[in-house]
Design a protein around this motif. Structure first.
Motif, short mmCIF file in Angstrom:
data_model
loop_
_atom_site.label_atom_id
_atom_site.label_comp_id
_atom_site.label_asym_id
_atom_site.label_seq_id
_atom_site.Cartn_x
_atom_site.Cartn_y
_atom_site.Cartn_z
N ILE A 109 0.73 -1.14 0.03
CA ILE A 109 -0.02 0.05 0.02
C ILE A 109 0.88 1.22 0.15
O ILE A 109 2.15 1.37 0.15
N ALA A 110 0.30 2.35 -0.39
CA ALA A 110 0.88 3.78 -0.13
C ALA A 110 0.11 4.31 1.11
O ALA A 110 -1.28 3.81 1.21
N VAL A 111 0.72 5.30 1.94
CA VAL A 111 0.08 5.80 3.04
C VAL A 111 0.27 7.22 3.12
O VAL A 111 1.04 7.56 2.21
N GLY A 112 -0.37 7.89 4.07
CA GLY A 112 -0.38 9.26 4.18
C GLY A 112 1.20 9.94 4.26
O GLY A 112 1.96 9.15 4.94
N LYS A 113 1.57 11.02 3.67
CA LYS A 113 2.76 11.63 3.81
C LYS A 113 2.86 12.22 5.08
O LYS A 113 2.00 12.39 5.98
N GLY A 114 4.29 12.86 5.59
CA GLY A 114 4.34 13.33 6.83
C GLY A 114 3.37 14.66 7.19
O GLY A 114 2.95 14.57 8.50
N ALA A 115 3.12 15.52 6.37
CA ALA A 115 2.28 16.57 6.58
C ALA A 115 0.72 15.97 6.84
O ALA A 115 -0.02 16.69 7.56
N THR A 116 0.34 14.92 6.12
CA THR A 116 -1.07 14.32 6.14
C THR A 116 -1.13 12.94 6.54
O THR A 116 -1.29 11.95 5.57
N PRO A 117 -0.50 12.31 7.82
CA PRO A 117 -0.31 11.01 8.02
C PRO A 117 -1.68 10.10 8.04
O PRO A 117 -2.74 10.62 8.46
N THR A 118 -1.60 9.03 7.76
CA THR A 118 -2.73 7.99 8.02
C THR A 118 -2.85 7.95 9.63
O THR A 118 -2.03 7.50 10.16
N PRO A 119 -4.22 8.17 9.85
CA PRO A 119 -4.65 8.25 11.41
C PRO A 119 -4.47 6.91 12.04
O PRO A 119 -5.55 6.14 11.65
N PRO A 120 -3.83 6.44 12.90
CA PRO A 120 -3.94 5.16 13.63
C PRO A 120 -5.28 5.01 14.44
O PRO A 120 -5.66 6.09 14.82
N GLY A 121 -5.67 3.81 14.69
CA GLY A 121 -7.06 3.63 15.26
C GLY A 121 -7.73 2.51 14.93
O GLY A 121 -7.30 1.78 14.06
N HIS A 122 -8.86 2.24 15.31
CA HIS A 122 -9.70 1.31 15.08
C HIS A 122 -11.19 1.90 14.39
O HIS A 122 -11.75 2.84 14.96
N TYR A 123 -11.23 1.46 13.09
CA TYR A 123 -12.33 1.90 12.26
C TYR A 123 -13.08 0.90 11.69
O TYR A 123 -12.81 -0.20 12.10
N THR A 124 -14.31 1.07 11.02
CA THR A 124 -14.94 0.04 10.22
C THR A 124 -14.96 0.61 8.77
O THR A 124 -15.05 1.83 8.50
#
Length: 112
Positions: free
Chosen positions: A29-44
């Motif tokens: 995968i690709a993820v968020g860059k430093g300025a807009t990181p992918t938010p850790p957590g539990h989602y659905t």
């Protein structure tokens, strides 16, 4: 029937699909860059859309955190990098494979 879940490792840039406790597939995968990181957590997974258009490739799976999702890409060379605005970006063939195997309500755990 064991339930499916998704675990995303942002530092490894990998998405894993589980059935119960068993890993059944993993994808780059690709993820968020430093300025807009992918938010850790539990989602659905909150929504599923076929051919959402634009930069989202062939599939969109919106998460229960607004404005974030797992989607395809019109820029496959970006996979494996930290380049998005926080979304999880996949190759179109991979996101189509995943899309068929998960439902709205599937748990998504985002880890560093």
């Amino acid at each position: 029937m064991p339930s499916r879940s998704i675990v995303i490792h942002t530092t490894r840039r990998q998405l894993e699909l589980y059935e119960g406790n068993r890993l059944i597939r993993h994808y780059p995968i690709a993820v968020g860059k430093g300025a807009t990181p992918t938010p850790p957590g539990h989602y659905t997974i909150a929504t599923k859309t076929v051919f959402p258009g634009g930069v989202f490739g062939s599939r969109w799976m919106g998460l229960s955190i607004p404005h974030y999702g797992i989607h395809g890409t019109n820029n496959p060379t970006s996979i494996g990098q930290a380049v998005s605005k926080g979304c999880i970006r996949m190759h179109n063939h991979d996101v189509e494979h995943l899309f068929q195997r998960v439902e709205v309500g599937t748990p998504v755990i985002i880890q560093r």
